[in-house]
Design a protein around this motif. Sequence first.
Motif, short mmCIF file in Angstrom:
data_model
loop_
_atom_site.label_atom_id
_atom_site.label_comp_id
_atom_site.label_asym_id
_atom_site.label_seq_id
_atom_site.Cartn_x
_atom_site.Cartn_y
_atom_site.Cartn_z
N LEU A 193 20.12 71.57 -15.37
CA LEU A 193 21.05 71.20 -14.64
C LEU A 193 22.06 69.84 -14.98
N ALA A 194 21.03 68.88 -15.43
CA ALA A 194 21.52 67.77 -15.80
C ALA A 194 22.64 68.03 -17.09
N ALA A 195 22.31 68.83 -17.83
CA ALA A 195 23.10 69.31 -19.00
C ALA A 195 24.29 69.87 -18.54
N GLU A 196 24.46 70.62 -17.50
CA GLU A 196 25.61 71.30 -16.82
C GLU A 196 26.42 70.10 -16.33
N ALA A 197 25.73 69.21 -15.77
CA ALA A 197 26.80 68.12 -15.18
C ALA A 197 27.03 67.09 -15.99
N GLY A 198 26.53 67.10 -17.15
CA GLY A 198 26.76 66.23 -18.27
C GLY A 198 26.33 64.90 -18.17
N VAL A 199 25.18 64.61 -17.35
CA VAL A 199 24.29 63.28 -17.24
C VAL A 199 22.85 63.40 -17.51
N SER A 200 22.39 62.25 -17.33
CA SER A 200 20.85 62.32 -17.79
C SER A 200 20.16 62.71 -16.61
N ARG A 201 19.00 63.44 -16.70
CA ARG A 201 17.99 63.94 -15.79
C ARG A 201 17.82 62.85 -14.48
N ALA A 202 17.65 61.75 -14.94
CA ALA A 202 17.54 60.66 -13.77
C ALA A 202 18.67 60.37 -13.15
N THR A 203 19.92 60.44 -13.66
CA THR A 203 21.22 60.19 -12.79
C THR A 203 21.57 61.57 -12.15
N LEU A 204 21.10 62.55 -12.52
CA LEU A 204 21.31 63.87 -11.66
C LEU A 204 20.44 63.71 -10.35
N ALA A 205 19.14 63.39 -10.54
CA ALA A 205 18.29 63.47 -9.66
C ALA A 205 18.60 62.23 -8.50
N ARG A 206 19.06 61.24 -8.98
CA ARG A 206 19.46 59.91 -8.01
C ARG A 206 20.76 60.25 -7.29
N ARG A 207 21.65 60.79 -7.92
CA ARG A 207 23.05 61.10 -7.14
C ARG A 207 23.00 62.15 -6.40
N PHE A 208 22.21 63.35 -6.86
CA PHE A 208 22.36 64.58 -5.96
C PHE A 208 21.47 64.47 -4.68
N THR A 209 20.32 64.04 -4.85
CA THR A 209 19.43 63.62 -3.75
C THR A 209 19.97 62.67 -2.74
N ALA A 210 20.73 61.73 -3.12
CA ALA A 210 21.31 60.78 -2.26
C ALA A 210 22.34 61.46 -1.49
N LEU A 211 23.14 62.29 -2.26
CA LEU A 211 24.39 63.04 -1.57
C LEU A 211 24.09 64.07 -0.59
N VAL A 212 23.24 64.99 -1.23
CA VAL A 212 22.97 66.27 -0.69
C VAL A 212 21.82 66.18 0.56
N GLY A 213 20.84 65.04 0.13
CA GLY A 213 19.75 64.99 1.10
C GLY A 213 18.53 65.59 0.45
N ARG A 214 18.37 66.32 -0.50
CA ARG A 214 17.22 66.70 -1.33
C ARG A 214 17.37 67.02 -2.64
N PRO A 215 16.29 66.81 -3.58
CA PRO A 215 16.42 66.88 -4.85
C PRO A 215 17.06 68.40 -5.36
N PRO A 216 17.54 68.52 -6.40
CA PRO A 216 18.22 69.65 -6.90
C PRO A 216 17.41 70.81 -6.78
N ILE A 217 15.99 70.85 -7.25
CA ILE A 217 15.30 72.12 -7.14
C ILE A 217 14.96 72.42 -5.69
N ALA A 218 14.82 71.42 -4.93
CA ALA A 218 14.51 71.66 -3.60
C ALA A 218 15.70 72.51 -2.96
N TYR A 219 16.86 71.90 -3.30
CA TYR A 219 18.05 72.61 -2.68
C TYR A 219 17.96 74.05 -3.12
N LEU A 220 17.91 74.17 -4.54
CA LEU A 220 17.71 75.52 -5.03
C LEU A 220 16.99 76.60 -4.26
#
Length: 311
Positions: free
Chosen positions: A225-252
């Motif tokens: 997913l981080a590769a799809e978004a063009g960012v690091s795994r840490a950046t994806l986890a931080r921004r996605f969780t902060a905005l969506v309210g749950r980590p990417p895989i939990a949302y999935l």
Amino acid sequence: MDVVSDAVSAVRIGKPSSNRVRVGGSWCARLAPYDGAGFHVVLEGGCWLLPDGGSPVSLGTGDVVLLPHGTGHVIADAPADAATVRRAVSFERWLDGRVPDRQPAAASASREVQMLCGKYRLDRSRMHPLMAELPQVVHLPNRVGAHPELRAAVDLLGHELVTQGPGSCLAVPSLLDLLLVYMVRSWAAQGAGGTWSTVLGDPVASAALRALHSDPAAPWTNDRLAAEAGVSRATLARRFTALVGRPPIAYLTWWRLTFAATLLRDTPDPLAAVARRVGYGTPYAFSHAFSREFGTTPGQYRAEAAGRAAE
């Protein structure tokens, strides 16, 4: 699919309904709270919407208003006091005497109002947070250059309701579904302070969400997913969780099961096929996860959903 399409599809059930209404003079009609969503489009003239517990909204020609949570409300020719609201005629009774070509002779042409009024049936048992956070009243004023797709859908729908040409029975429900998507899209584009307006406008979170919704059955990982978004795994986890309210895989996981509920409700697909479409290797694994999330088996959920749709 994308987030808005999926969010709408997850809750839409049955066929929407609509009426083209023309009225003049002094009038006031009440629509009771509804287990769905209501809308009004002012085609000509102006009127007022008075939502239960909310502030009056002035509607002008071309304005669109969506009540996504089925809030009870009054529509009237002018602002109304509490006593007038209490005396408002039910919309169904009012409609019987105010349909096109039955306008009262005493009505003033200068005060004539034409509207599209309609309702959508919604299944609120598993609502996407994008739909859940919509305000009680979504007012989309008619402004030059604003929401061109919405304006086009309104024009087409109004034309179909008047002409009732060949194929109208198919065209009208399809245009009503399109209208709902455009109303939600227009609200999100306004950036009116909702969390999901921010989510959809964030390049990292929106890229990850597009990937998950386009293929929920894929073997997604945080790295992929981080590769799809063009960012690091840490950046994806931080921004996605902060905005969506749950980590990417939990949302999935949540979305897979929510999408599965939609498939169980709307298709006759066997359990094994539903399991595959949402990324589970076996019906047993899917049934276990579904029961843990919903508190009922897939089969029971399908039977209950069929009962609600038949009501």
